[in-house]
Scaffold this active site. Structure first.
Site, PDB file in Angstrom:
ATOM      1  N   ASP A 170       0.845  -1.213   0.000  1.00  0.00           N
ATOM      2  CA  ASP A 170       0.000   0.000   0.000  1.00  0.00           C
ATOM      3  C   ASP A 170       0.878   1.262   0.000  1.00  0.00           C
ATOM      4  O   ASP A 170       0.369   2.378  -0.081  1.00  0.00           O
ATOM      5  CB  ASP A 170      -1.011  -0.007   1.159  1.00  0.00           C
ATOM      6  CG  ASP A 170      -0.363   0.032   2.528  1.00  0.00           C
ATOM      7  OD1 ASP A 170       0.877  -0.060   2.622  1.00  0.00           O
ATOM      8  OD2 ASP A 170      -1.103   0.169   3.540  1.00  0.00           O
ATOM      9  N   SER A 171       2.204   1.065   0.025  1.00  0.00           N
ATOM     10  CA  SER A 171       3.123   2.192  -0.183  1.00  0.00           C
ATOM     11  C   SER A 171       2.907   2.797  -1.566  1.00  0.00           C
ATOM     12  O   SER A 171       3.413   3.893  -1.839  1.00  0.00           O
ATOM     13  CB  SER A 171       4.576   1.728  -0.022  1.00  0.00           C
ATOM     14  OG  SER A 171       4.820   0.558  -0.776  1.00  0.00           O
TER      15      SER A 171
ATOM     16  N   ASP B 253      -1.036  -6.557  -0.311  1.00  0.00           N
ATOM     17  CA  ASP B 253      -0.994  -5.874   0.981  1.00  0.00           C
ATOM     18  C   ASP B 253      -2.394  -5.342   1.324  1.00  0.00           C
ATOM     19  O   ASP B 253      -2.996  -4.618   0.522  1.00  0.00           O
ATOM     20  CB  ASP B 253      -0.003  -4.702   0.853  1.00  0.00           C
ATOM     21  CG  ASP B 253       0.471  -4.187   2.189  1.00  0.00           C
ATOM     22  OD1 ASP B 253       0.253  -4.853   3.217  1.00  0.00           O
ATOM     23  OD2 ASP B 253       1.111  -3.102   2.199  1.00  0.00           O
TER      24      ASP B 253
ATOM     25  N   LYS C  59      -0.566  -9.735   3.042  1.00  0.00           N
ATOM     26  CA  LYS C  59       0.133  -9.202   4.212  1.00  0.00           C
ATOM     27  C   LYS C  59      -0.802  -8.251   4.935  1.00  0.00           C
ATOM     28  O   LYS C  59      -1.573  -7.526   4.298  1.00  0.00           O
ATOM     29  CB  LYS C  59       1.403  -8.455   3.789  1.00  0.00           C
ATOM     30  CG  LYS C  59       2.107  -7.756   4.962  1.00  0.00           C
ATOM     31  CD  LYS C  59       3.420  -7.134   4.562  1.00  0.00           C
ATOM     32  CE  LYS C  59       3.300  -5.714   4.041  1.00  0.00           C
ATOM     33  NZ  LYS C  59       2.689  -4.741   4.961  1.00  0.00           N
TER      34      LYS C  59
ATOM     35  N   GLU D 255      -0.899  -5.566   8.629  1.00  0.00           N
ATOM     36  CA  GLU D 255      -0.098  -4.948   9.684  1.00  0.00           C
ATOM     37  C   GLU D 255      -0.666  -5.250  11.059  1.00  0.00           C
ATOM     38  O   GLU D 255      -1.888  -5.261  11.247  1.00  0.00           O
ATOM     39  CB  GLU D 255      -0.061  -3.421   9.486  1.00  0.00           C
ATOM     40  CG  GLU D 255       0.682  -2.996   8.242  1.00  0.00           C
ATOM     41  CD  GLU D 255       0.807  -1.474   8.128  1.00  0.00           C
ATOM     42  OE1 GLU D 255       0.483  -0.742   9.093  1.00  0.00           O
ATOM     43  OE2 GLU D 255       1.237  -1.020   7.049  1.00  0.00           O
TER      44      GLU D 255
ATOM     45  N   GLU E 237       9.616  -4.266  10.486  1.00  0.00           N
ATOM     46  CA  GLU E 237       9.971  -2.965   9.910  1.00  0.00           C
ATOM     47  C   GLU E 237      10.581  -2.039  10.964  1.00  0.00           C
ATOM     48  O   GLU E 237      10.005  -1.860  12.052  1.00  0.00           O
ATOM     49  CB  GLU E 237       8.730  -2.293   9.281  1.00  0.00           C
ATOM     50  CG  GLU E 237       9.071  -0.918   8.691  1.00  0.00           C
ATOM     51  CD  GLU E 237       8.013  -0.322   7.781  1.00  0.00           C
ATOM     52  OE1 GLU E 237       7.006  -1.004   7.478  1.00  0.00           O
ATOM     53  OE2 GLU E 237       8.205   0.840   7.375  1.00  0.00           O
TER      54      GLU E 237
END
Ligand code: KIV
Length: 283
Positions: free
Chosen positions: A46-47, A85, A115, A117, A184
């Protein structure tokens, strides 16, 4: 073309100490480059909110955007393990929504895994997605979607107490059934402790060299994204400089009448030019 890797290959790589190579990719051409370069896995992160859409962060990114980009990446890298993501609010509000959205990455984009978070607090979501038969990568340490709560994009686990919290998050993610984890922005000592104490492959983005593999944001690695550069980034190329120089040369040649040249132009079929001029004269 080497055979596409699966989750079992990554377990084997961890066992024999072979590092896993991991980059983000957001589009078809970049995915083609990554596959040609031999990357083991790709993250449609999502970056892309910052790197592709120019948002100030990842919060505005929605599921449909992720799906469009993941589809393009899959087409560009058909033989590479691709991870979708989960964007902000695609898994937090209910387990049903989490499973449905995770499933979209597999059904609509043929992704190999997803993925999401978070550590302890997303254990129910990880369990539900794993129970649906989907490979999950956890993500702990600095979690950009909740950076507001962390006081910004700051390294985590720099004190004994906070390092212990990161370890607890990582263990919870493995316990919940995730088959890989990403750490991270944490000190290498904490990355090493987690890598040594988890059975699942541990990937690092700013968690030191000891982890089982390394991730970089492709736009940072190739020098395309310049708005800010985290400490953990190494820039391997300067694509923005190459692109700007190419565009400047194009502008200069067009202004000077040097482009296009004959070799860039189509030719008329023999005898047709005369006919054409005659025809135009008579109109
Ligand atoms: O979206 C992404 O690329 C990520 C990385 C910052 C780890 O989640």
């Amino acid at each position: 073309m080497p055979k596409k890797k699966c989750i079992l290959d990554f377990y084997e790589m961890k066992k024999r100490g072979e590092k896993i190579t991991f980059l983000t990719a957001y589009d078809f051409p970049t995915a083609q480059f990554a596959e040609a370069a031999g990357l083991d896995m790709l993250l449609v992160g999502d970056s892309l909110g910052m790197c592709v859409y120019g948002y100030p962060g990842t919060i505005p990114v929605v599921m449909d955007q992720m799906i469009y980009h993941a589809e393009a990446v899959r087409r560009g890298a058909p033989h590479t393990f691709v991870i979708g993501d989960m964007p902000f609010m695609s898994y937090q509000s209910s387990l049903e929504k989490a499973v449905e959205n995770a499933g979209r990455f597999l059904k609509e984009c043929s992704c190999d895994a997803i993925k999401l978070e978070g550590g302890v607090r997303v254990v129910p979501q990880i369990k539900a997605i794993v129970d649906a038969g989907i490979v999950v990568m956890g993500h702990v340490g600095l979690t950009p979607q909740s950076s507001g709560q962390l006081g910004g994009h700051k390294a985590q686990g720099r004190t004994a107490e906070t390092a212990k919290l990161v370890v607890e998050d990582a263990l919870a993610v493995q316990e919940a059934g995730a088959q890989m984890i990403l750490l991270e922005a944490i000190p290498p000592e904490v990355g090493k402790y987690i890598t040594d104490n988890l059975d699942i492959p541990v990937l690092s983005i700013g968690a030191g060299s000891y982890c089982d593999g390394q991730l970089l944001i492709v736009s940072d690695a190739i020098g395309q994204f310049k708005a800010f550069t985290p400490k953990f980034v190494k820039q391997y190329s300067n694509v923005s400089e190459v692109a700007i120089n190419a565009m400047k040369a194009y502008v200069a040649e067009v202004k000077a009448g040097e482009f296009p040249k004959t070799e860039h132009c189509y030719t008329m079929i023999a005898g047709e030019e005369e006919k054409f001029l005659k025809m135009m004269k008579n109109t």
